[in-house]
Design a protein around this motif. Sequence first.
Motif, PDB file in Angstrom:
ATOM      1  N   TYR A   5      17.175 -31.503 -42.579  1.00  0.00           N
ATOM      2  CA  TYR A   5      16.327 -32.132 -41.563  1.00  0.00           C
ATOM      3  C   TYR A   5      16.869 -33.509 -41.153  1.00  0.00           C
ATOM      4  O   TYR A   5      16.736 -33.922 -39.996  1.00  0.00           O
ATOM      5  CB  TYR A   5      14.894 -32.260 -42.068  1.00  0.00           C
ATOM      6  N   ARG A  64      16.792 -22.649 -35.025  1.00  0.00           N
ATOM      7  CA  ARG A  64      16.497 -22.480 -36.455  1.00  0.00           C
ATOM      8  C   ARG A  64      17.516 -21.555 -37.119  1.00  0.00           C
ATOM      9  O   ARG A  64      17.967 -21.801 -38.238  1.00  0.00           O
ATOM     10  CB  ARG A  64      15.073 -21.939 -36.617  1.00  0.00           C
ATOM     11  N   ARG A  65      17.877 -20.472 -36.415  1.00  0.00           N
ATOM     12  CA  ARG A  65      18.844 -19.516 -36.971  1.00  0.00           C
ATOM     13  C   ARG A  65      20.230 -20.155 -37.087  1.00  0.00           C
ATOM     14  O   ARG A  65      20.955 -19.924 -38.049  1.00  0.00           O
ATOM     15  CB  ARG A  65      18.902 -18.279 -36.069  1.00  0.00           C
ATOM     16  N   VAL A 120      20.945 -23.319 -37.494  1.00  0.00           N
ATOM     17  CA  VAL A 120      20.977 -24.332 -38.562  1.00  0.00           C
ATOM     18  C   VAL A 120      20.931 -23.693 -39.936  1.00  0.00           C
ATOM     19  O   VAL A 120      21.789 -23.967 -40.802  1.00  0.00           O
ATOM     20  CB  VAL A 120      19.788 -25.313 -38.389  1.00  0.00           C
ATOM     21  N   TRP A 121      19.934 -22.827 -40.176  1.00  0.00           N
ATOM     22  CA  TRP A 121      19.691 -22.333 -41.530  1.00  0.00           C
ATOM     23  C   TRP A 121      20.586 -21.162 -41.926  1.00  0.00           C
ATOM     24  O   TRP A 121      20.845 -20.965 -43.110  1.00  0.00           O
ATOM     25  CB  TRP A 121      18.221 -21.927 -41.678  1.00  0.00           C
TER      26      TRP A 121
END
Length: 317
Positions: free
Chosen positions: A119, A228-229, A231-232
């Motif tokens: 984050y 989100r996909r 990054v994670w």
Amino acid sequence: MTSYAAKKVLRAVLTIWIAVTITFFLLRLLPADPTLLVVEGDMTPEMQDALRERYGLDKPLHVQYGLYLSQLVTGNLGVSFRQLAPVTEILLERLPWTLLLAGSAFVLTVLAGIPLGVYAAVGRGKKIDKVVQFLGTTSNAIFVPSLAILLLVVFAANLDLFPIGGAIDRSTRGLAAYGSLFHHLALPLLSLMLVQIGPYALTLRTNMLEVLGEDYIKSAKSRGLPPRRIVWRHALRNAILPALTLMGLQLGTLVGGAVLTETIFAYPGVGRLIFESVQQLDYPVLQGAFVLLAVTVVVANLITDMVAMFLNPRIRT
């Protein structure tokens, strides 16, 4: 890959041998005679000599070292001078408490440090990033005993929110016993976590910033993949590899911190046992405890290296 793994295993064995050797000779430099713990003053000279012979204390140092190594390879850690019990049994009685404290601190630190680093990188320059950088820098500067004493004084002695020492209230049963266990564990665990979490968060933040600037991340964004996909799933997978190496290195710091923390909170683990054995000059227990901790750290680093090798093929070459 086999050659790489063999080198790592050989290096681990060599490291353990060096740790055992240094521990053996370092303990013999302590300014006191351990035979005074074994030999009582009203014994006859013949009885005293018999006791010294029984524990091998009458032999030259190099002979004692050879005997110790020969016993060690068979799993025999000797007999405690003070408790007159096998060192292995004494260590096994204390080890679960240290595993609970150090293991919980390690898992929770990693689980909290990874999202903090991610984050902070994603929100670079924002409030979350500044908070994580402040936390990481402060965490690196904190000395474990100082923080442990501060928490003990504030939350246990003054506010009376947590127990001052121990690991569990022996009078509790069932769910109340589990509650007592976690109640006693809270402050020692928090001491270790606050000191350890900074390096994970900062290391991962740096790696994520580097990875997020890679071409394949830009390509994923241009293809419209959800942020989100990206990054994670894509960025974190590559950014976490250097953090794996850090986890292995930090285990040594974590074990050292557990020794100090257990001593301050009177937590009945291996660290507290080391403190008690130093006061009693109980060489066999000290040697056994140091060997156990050294093996734990070396094996944990070896596992970390193996995991990193499987995740990153470039390491194998």
